[in-house]
Motif scaffolding. Sequence first.
Motif, PDB file in Angstrom:
ATOM      1  N   ASP A  46       2.851  11.013  15.476  1.00  0.00           N
ATOM      2  CA  ASP A  46       3.669  10.395  14.424  1.00  0.00           C
ATOM      3  C   ASP A  46       3.481   8.880  14.419  1.00  0.00           C
ATOM      4  O   ASP A  46       3.410   8.260  13.352  1.00  0.00           O
ATOM      5  N   ARG A  47       3.403   8.295  15.603  1.00  0.00           N
ATOM      6  CA  ARG A  47       3.184   6.844  15.708  1.00  0.00           C
ATOM      7  C   ARG A  47       1.819   6.490  15.121  1.00  0.00           C
ATOM      8  O   ARG A  47       1.683   5.500  14.405  1.00  0.00           O
ATOM      9  N   ALA A  49       0.223   8.138  12.803  1.00  0.00           N
ATOM     10  CA  ALA A  49       0.328   8.287  11.345  1.00  0.00           C
ATOM     11  C   ALA A  49       0.988   7.061  10.720  1.00  0.00           C
ATOM     12  O   ALA A  49       0.560   6.608   9.645  1.00  0.00           O
ATOM     13  N   GLU A  50       2.013   6.508  11.380  1.00  0.00           N
ATOM     14  CA  GLU A  50       2.650   5.281  10.879  1.00  0.00           C
ATOM     15  C   GLU A  50       1.637   4.141  10.790  1.00  0.00           C
ATOM     16  O   GLU A  50       1.579   3.421   9.785  1.00  0.00           O
ATOM     17  N   GLU A  52      -1.646   4.353  10.688  1.00  0.00           N
ATOM     18  CA  GLU A  52      -2.666   4.658   9.679  1.00  0.00           C
ATOM     19  C   GLU A  52      -2.164   4.320   8.281  1.00  0.00           C
ATOM     20  O   GLU A  52      -2.928   3.840   7.439  1.00  0.00           O
ATOM     21  N   SER A  53      -0.902   4.560   8.035  1.00  0.00           N
ATOM     22  CA  SER A  53      -0.302   4.223   6.745  1.00  0.00           C
ATOM     23  C   SER A  53      -0.350   2.707   6.514  1.00  0.00           C
ATOM     24  O   SER A  53      -0.674   2.246   5.410  1.00  0.00           O
ATOM     25  N   ILE A  54      -0.046   1.952   7.541  1.00  0.00           N
ATOM     26  CA  ILE A  54      -0.105   0.486   7.439  1.00  0.00           C
ATOM     27  C   ILE A  54      -1.544   0.036   7.189  1.00  0.00           C
ATOM     28  O   ILE A  54      -1.790  -0.832   6.350  1.00  0.00           O
ATOM     29  N   ASN A  56      -3.895   1.739   5.714  1.00  0.00           N
ATOM     30  CA  ASN A  56      -4.245   2.090   4.329  1.00  0.00           C
ATOM     31  C   ASN A  56      -3.718   1.055   3.344  1.00  0.00           C
ATOM     32  O   ASN A  56      -4.416   0.678   2.386  1.00  0.00           O
ATOM     33  N   LYS A  57      -2.500   0.586   3.570  1.00  0.00           N
ATOM     34  CA  LYS A  57      -1.930  -0.441   2.692  1.00  0.00           C
ATOM     35  C   LYS A  57      -2.710  -1.740   2.801  1.00  0.00           C
ATOM     36  O   LYS A  57      -2.983  -2.396   1.790  1.00  0.00           O
ATOM     37  N   LYS A  58      -3.082  -2.103   4.020  1.00  0.00           N
ATOM     38  CA  LYS A  58      -3.844  -3.338   4.211  1.00  0.00           C
ATOM     39  C   LYS A  58      -5.243  -3.220   3.610  1.00  0.00           C
ATOM     40  O   LYS A  58      -5.767  -4.174   3.052  1.00  0.00           O
TER      41      LYS A  58
END
Length: 104
Positions: A46-47, A49-50, A52-54, A56-58
């Motif tokens: 889960d950490r 995935a968090e 990876e989400s950041i 992707n935004k960057k």
Amino acid sequence: MVEYFTEDKRLGIPVPSLTKDWDEYSRETQQSILLYWEKIRGRIPDRIAELESIINKKQAELSDESDFKRSCQLNSEIADLASIINDLWLWYRTNQDITQKLHQ
């Protein structure tokens, strides 16, 4: 269990911080440590995935960025996050043998 783990602010999880050889701990303490670690280890995906989400935004921001200095900063931030993910996977995989002891 706090005395057997140290919060790693970079990784965002507690990591084992044992002051003695494993065999010097009582069987009950070993089991408690392993159970606690299993809970932490279960949160690692889960950490990741968090993070990876950041990333992707960057990366999306980077694709629209025309300022070279800001692009370099974003690339550096992405590399730092990727490094954290790599370290988290190492903790997750390296300690599978410890987790297997829990189930024996």
